[in-house]
Write a protein that holds these residues in place. Structure first.
Motif, PDB file in Angstrom:
ATOM      1  N   PHE A 189       0.847  -1.203   0.000  1.00  8.54           N
ATOM      2  CA  PHE A 189       0.000   0.000   0.000  1.00  8.54           C
ATOM      3  C   PHE A 189       0.884   1.255   0.000  1.00  8.54           C
ATOM      4  O   PHE A 189       1.861   1.325   0.753  1.00  8.54           O
ATOM      5  CB  PHE A 189      -0.876  -0.031   1.254  1.00  8.54           C
ATOM      6  CG  PHE A 189      -1.783   1.157   1.438  1.00  8.54           C
ATOM      7  CD1 PHE A 189      -2.511   1.686   0.386  1.00  8.54           C
ATOM      8  CD2 PHE A 189      -1.942   1.724   2.704  1.00  8.54           C
ATOM      9  CE1 PHE A 189      -3.365   2.763   0.584  1.00  8.54           C
ATOM     10  CE2 PHE A 189      -2.793   2.806   2.909  1.00  8.54           C
ATOM     11  CZ  PHE A 189      -3.501   3.328   1.847  1.00  8.54           C
TER      12      PHE A 189
ATOM     13  N   ASP B 124       1.044  -8.605  -0.609  1.00  5.84           N
ATOM     14  CA  ASP B 124      -0.331  -8.133  -0.449  1.00  5.84           C
ATOM     15  C   ASP B 124      -0.530  -6.837  -1.234  1.00  5.84           C
ATOM     16  O   ASP B 124       0.004  -5.794  -0.862  1.00  5.84           O
ATOM     17  CB  ASP B 124      -0.627  -7.875   1.036  1.00  5.84           C
ATOM     18  CG  ASP B 124      -2.076  -7.430   1.246  1.00  5.84           C
ATOM     19  OD1 ASP B 124      -2.941  -8.314   1.353  1.00  5.84           O
ATOM     20  OD2 ASP B 124      -2.337  -6.211   1.264  1.00  5.84           O
TER      21      ASP B 124
ATOM     22  N   SER C 116     -12.130  -8.231   3.879  1.00  6.41           N
ATOM     23  CA  SER C 116     -11.255  -7.322   4.602  1.00  6.41           C
ATOM     24  C   SER C 116     -12.131  -6.243   5.218  1.00  6.41           C
ATOM     25  O   SER C 116     -13.122  -5.813   4.601  1.00  6.41           O
ATOM     26  CB  SER C 116     -10.244  -6.707   3.618  1.00  6.41           C
ATOM     27  OG  SER C 116      -9.425  -5.768   4.272  1.00  6.41           O
ATOM     28  N   ASN C 117     -11.785  -5.855   6.415  1.00  2.10           N
ATOM     29  CA  ASN C 117     -12.512  -4.785   7.110  1.00  2.10           C
ATOM     30  C   ASN C 117     -13.962  -5.142   7.410  1.00  2.10           C
ATOM     31  O   ASN C 117     -14.812  -4.256   7.537  1.00  2.10           O
ATOM     32  CB  ASN C 117     -12.437  -3.476   6.305  1.00  2.10           C
ATOM     33  CG  ASN C 117     -11.009  -3.012   6.129  1.00  2.10           C
ATOM     34  OD1 ASN C 117     -10.317  -2.791   7.115  1.00  2.10           O
ATOM     35  ND2 ASN C 117     -10.549  -2.893   4.893  1.00  2.10           N
TER      36      ASN C 117
ATOM     37  N   GLN D 157      -9.056  -9.648   6.643  1.00  2.00           N
ATOM     38  CA  GLN D 157      -7.880  -8.773   6.816  1.00  2.00           C
ATOM     39  C   GLN D 157      -8.360  -7.464   7.455  1.00  2.00           C
ATOM     40  O   GLN D 157      -9.124  -6.720   6.852  1.00  2.00           O
ATOM     41  CB  GLN D 157      -7.212  -8.505   5.467  1.00  2.00           C
ATOM     42  CG  GLN D 157      -5.929  -7.707   5.628  1.00  2.00           C
ATOM     43  CD  GLN D 157      -5.273  -7.312   4.299  1.00  2.00           C
ATOM     44  OE1 GLN D 157      -5.204  -6.126   3.966  1.00  2.00           O
ATOM     45  NE2 GLN D 157      -4.811  -8.281   3.540  1.00  2.00           N
TER      46      GLN D 157
ATOM     47  N   SER E 280      -1.700  -2.793   8.650  1.00  2.00           N
ATOM     48  CA  SER E 280      -0.975  -1.832   9.503  1.00  2.00           C
ATOM     49  C   SER E 280      -0.514  -2.519  10.790  1.00  2.00           C
ATOM     50  O   SER E 280      -0.788  -2.035  11.905  1.00  2.00           O
ATOM     51  CB  SER E 280      -1.810  -0.584   9.821  1.00  2.00           C
ATOM     52  OG  SER E 280      -2.048   0.164   8.646  1.00  2.00           O
TER      53      SER E 280
ATOM     54  N   LEU F 102       2.172  -2.603  12.229  1.00  2.00           N
ATOM     55  CA  LEU F 102       3.055  -1.768  13.042  1.00  2.00           C
ATOM     56  C   LEU F 102       2.376  -0.442  13.384  1.00  2.00           C
ATOM     57  O   LEU F 102       3.048   0.510  13.807  1.00  2.00           O
ATOM     58  CB  LEU F 102       4.365  -1.488  12.281  1.00  2.00           C
ATOM     59  CG  LEU F 102       5.184  -2.724  11.889  1.00  2.00           C
ATOM     60  CD1 LEU F 102       6.350  -2.342  10.972  1.00  2.00           C
ATOM     61  CD2 LEU F 102       5.699  -3.442  13.138  1.00  2.00           C
TER      62      LEU F 102
ATOM     63  N   LYS G  89       1.457   1.675  11.427  1.00  2.00           N
ATOM     64  CA  LYS G  89       2.091   2.592  10.477  1.00  2.00           C
ATOM     65  C   LYS G  89       3.459   3.087  10.953  1.00  2.00           C
ATOM     66  O   LYS G  89       3.965   4.103  10.469  1.00  2.00           O
ATOM     67  CB  LYS G  89       1.179   3.768  10.113  1.00  2.00           C
ATOM     68  CG  LYS G  89      -0.145   3.310   9.493  1.00  2.00           C
ATOM     69  CD  LYS G  89      -0.780   4.374   8.644  1.00  2.00           C
ATOM     70  CE  LYS G  89      -2.202   4.065   8.231  1.00  2.00           C
ATOM     71  NZ  LYS G  89      -2.330   2.901   7.363  1.00  2.00           N
TER      72      LYS G  89
ATOM     73  N   LYS H 133       4.656  -3.226   5.707  1.00 10.48           N
ATOM     74  CA  LYS H 133       5.143  -2.564   4.488  1.00 10.48           C
ATOM     75  C   LYS H 133       6.394  -1.760   4.826  1.00 10.48           C
ATOM     76  O   LYS H 133       6.462  -1.090   5.864  1.00 10.48           O
ATOM     77  CB  LYS H 133       4.056  -1.637   3.940  1.00 10.48           C
ATOM     78  CG  LYS H 133       4.514  -0.678   2.848  1.00 10.48           C
ATOM     79  CD  LYS H 133       4.849   0.714   3.402  1.00 10.48           C
ATOM     80  CE  LYS H 133       5.400   1.647   2.345  1.00 10.48           C
ATOM     81  NZ  LYS H 133       5.907   2.920   2.914  1.00 10.48           N
ATOM     82  N   SER H 134       7.373  -1.782   3.947  1.00 19.86           N
ATOM     83  CA  SER H 134       8.478  -0.829   4.047  1.00 19.86           C
ATOM     84  C   SER H 134       9.142  -0.701   2.684  1.00 19.86           C
ATOM     85  O   SER H 134       9.229  -1.677   1.936  1.00 19.86           O
ATOM     86  CB  SER H 134       9.514  -1.302   5.072  1.00 19.86           C
ATOM     87  OG  SER H 134      10.611  -0.408   5.062  1.00 19.86           O
ATOM     88  N   VAL H 135       9.598   0.516   2.410  1.00 17.99           N
ATOM     89  CA  VAL H 135      10.409   0.714   1.202  1.00 17.99           C
ATOM     90  C   VAL H 135      11.882   0.869   1.581  1.00 17.99           C
ATOM     91  O   VAL H 135      12.690   1.230   0.739  1.00 17.99           O
ATOM     92  CB  VAL H 135       9.940   1.935   0.388  1.00 17.99           C
ATOM     93  CG1 VAL H 135       8.579   1.668  -0.247  1.00 17.99           C
ATOM     94  CG2 VAL H 135       9.903   3.198   1.243  1.00 17.99           C
ATOM     95  N   THR H 136      12.202   0.596   2.836  1.00 15.40           N
ATOM     96  CA  THR H 136      13.580   0.728   3.316  1.00 15.40           C
ATOM     97  C   THR H 136      14.184  -0.673   3.428  1.00 15.40           C
ATOM     98  O   THR H 136      13.739  -1.449   4.289  1.00 15.40           O
ATOM     99  CB  THR H 136      13.581   1.410   4.706  1.00 15.40           C
ATOM    100  OG1 THR H 136      12.691   2.528   4.671  1.00 15.40           O
ATOM    101  CG2 THR H 136      14.973   1.836   5.114  1.00 15.40           C
TER     102      THR H 136
ATOM    103  N   ARG I 110      14.796  -2.295   6.777  1.00 17.72           N
ATOM    104  CA  ARG I 110      13.565  -2.592   7.528  1.00 17.72           C
ATOM    105  C   ARG I 110      12.845  -3.798   6.945  1.00 17.72           C
ATOM    106  O   ARG I 110      12.252  -4.592   7.686  1.00 17.72           O
ATOM    107  CB  ARG I 110      12.631  -1.386   7.494  1.00 17.72           C
ATOM    108  CG  ARG I 110      13.127  -0.227   8.322  1.00 17.72           C
ATOM    109  CD  ARG I 110      12.199   0.944   8.133  1.00 17.72           C
ATOM    110  NE  ARG I 110      12.474   2.036   9.035  1.00 17.72           N
ATOM    111  CZ  ARG I 110      11.865   3.215   8.965  1.00 17.72           C
ATOM    112  NH1 ARG I 110      10.955   3.437   8.016  1.00 17.72           N
ATOM    113  NH2 ARG I 110      12.168   4.161   9.819  1.00 17.72           N
TER     114      ARG I 110
END
Ligand SMILES: NC(=O)c1ccc[n+]([C@@H]2O[C@H](COP(=O)([O-])OP(=O)(O)OC[C@H]3O[C@@H](n4cnc5c(N)ncnc54)[C@H](OP(=O)(O)O)[C@@H]3O)[C@@H](O)[C@H]2O)c1
Length: 275
Positions: A23, A46, A140-141, A162, A189, A191, A193, A232-235, A238
């Motif tokens: 996401f 996901d 989901s939700n 989810q 989410s 973490l 976020k 999720k992470s773009v690092t 991480r």
């Protein structure tokens, strides 16, 4: 070899308990991000129609050299595609973007109770599952009343719900309902976020105790509760950190201490109102 445990869904399909969420990863960065995740050992991605990045997910999986059967891919029905015909066509379009002949899990992204179409949409999900275009189907939700309504209208129990779930929103009631009805709990989410949660004294103290990072403590808590979690992470560091969870175990008291942090704090929308 990845050490990630699998959860067996109610139709026998097996899902890795840690996945990689995409996401808000921009489409042009998604293939690279997923490549990093696959290299780090993730075998579960996901995505969603609404994220606009299914192409990048498909590209990275296809170019990875892994067999399609070794990577579990989830997508979700966009909010404006509810309805029997729409939901079927929307999955065909997802498959086209992903470059796959099936997804592993297709989820109704949000129930949109005011539009009141999710039962009709669920019929389409049963159809695509029977056609082999989705190995498992879920939601989901969904809140308990939405799950009850589906149960009254259909024999097919969602494989997964989810939901937003992290130490600020522990979702005890929904998790109980899932356990009783054979629905796997997947935490989005996980973490919260990555914000304040990772600086909470309880989490920081546990990170010191176990010699791990705050994010690892939170993700380990999810695993020990039996949740599927999709950080999720773009690092890249991480991304690797978030799957390096298998050399420690939280004591039961520590699992409870995290559970006690619950304060009904959502980082995202209320499912009864959204969409
Ligand atoms: N079904 C739904 O309605 C729904 C809704 C929301 C999300 N989701 C799914 O759940 C996935 C995860 O949710 P999310 O992205 O909202 O939140 P999240 O995974 O809880 O947190 C992601 C945030 O935390 C940071 N982060 C990640 N790992 C970290 C670490 N080890 N230490 C410190 N910070 C860290 C990330 O930063 P960087 O990226 O900058 O590293 C990013 O800002 C999504 O990608 C999506 O697949 C589903």
């Amino acid at each position: 070899m990845s050490q990630v445990p699998h959860v067996r869904l109610n139709n026998g399909v097996s899902i890795p308990q840690i996945g990689f969420g995409v996401f808000q990863i921009p489409p042009e960065r998604t293939a690279d991000a997923v490549r990093v995740a696959l290299d780090a050992g993730y075998r579960h991605i996901d995505t969603a129609q609404g994220y606009g990045n299914e192409e990048g997910v498909g590209q990275a999986v296809r170019e990875s050299g892994l067999r399609r059967g070794d990577v579990f891919v989830t997508t979700k029905l966009a909010n404006d595609r509810h309805g029997y015909k729409e939901a079927i066509v929307a999955l065909d379009e997802s498959l086209e973007r992903l470059g796959f002949d099936h997804v592993d899990l297709y989820l109704i992204h949000w129930p949109r109770p005011r539009a009141d179409r999710y039962v009709e949409t669920w019929r389409a999900f049963e159809k695509v599952a029977a056609a082999g275009k989705a190995r498992a189907i879920g939601v989901s939700n969904f809140q308990i009343p939405h799950l009850r309504r589906l149960a009254a209208a259909s024999e097919t129990v969602p494989a997964v719900n989810q939901i937003e779930l992290h130490p600020y929103l522990v979702q005890a009631e929904l998790r109980d309902y899932h356990r009783t009805h054979g629905i796997a709990t997947e935490a989005w989410s996980p973490l919260a976020k990555g914000g304040d949660l990772l600086q909470e004294p309880v989490i920081v103290a546990l990170a010191e105790k176990y010699g791990k990072t705050p994010a690892q403590v939170v993700l380990r808590w999810h695993l020990q509760l039996g949740n599927i979690a999709i950080p999720k992470s773009v690092t890249p560091e991480r991304v690797r950190e978030n799957i390096d969870l298998f050399d420690f175990e939280l004591d039961n008291d520590d699992v409870s201490a995290i559970e006690e942090m619950g304060r009904f704090l959502r980082t995202g929308p209320d499912p009864d109102l959204f969409g």
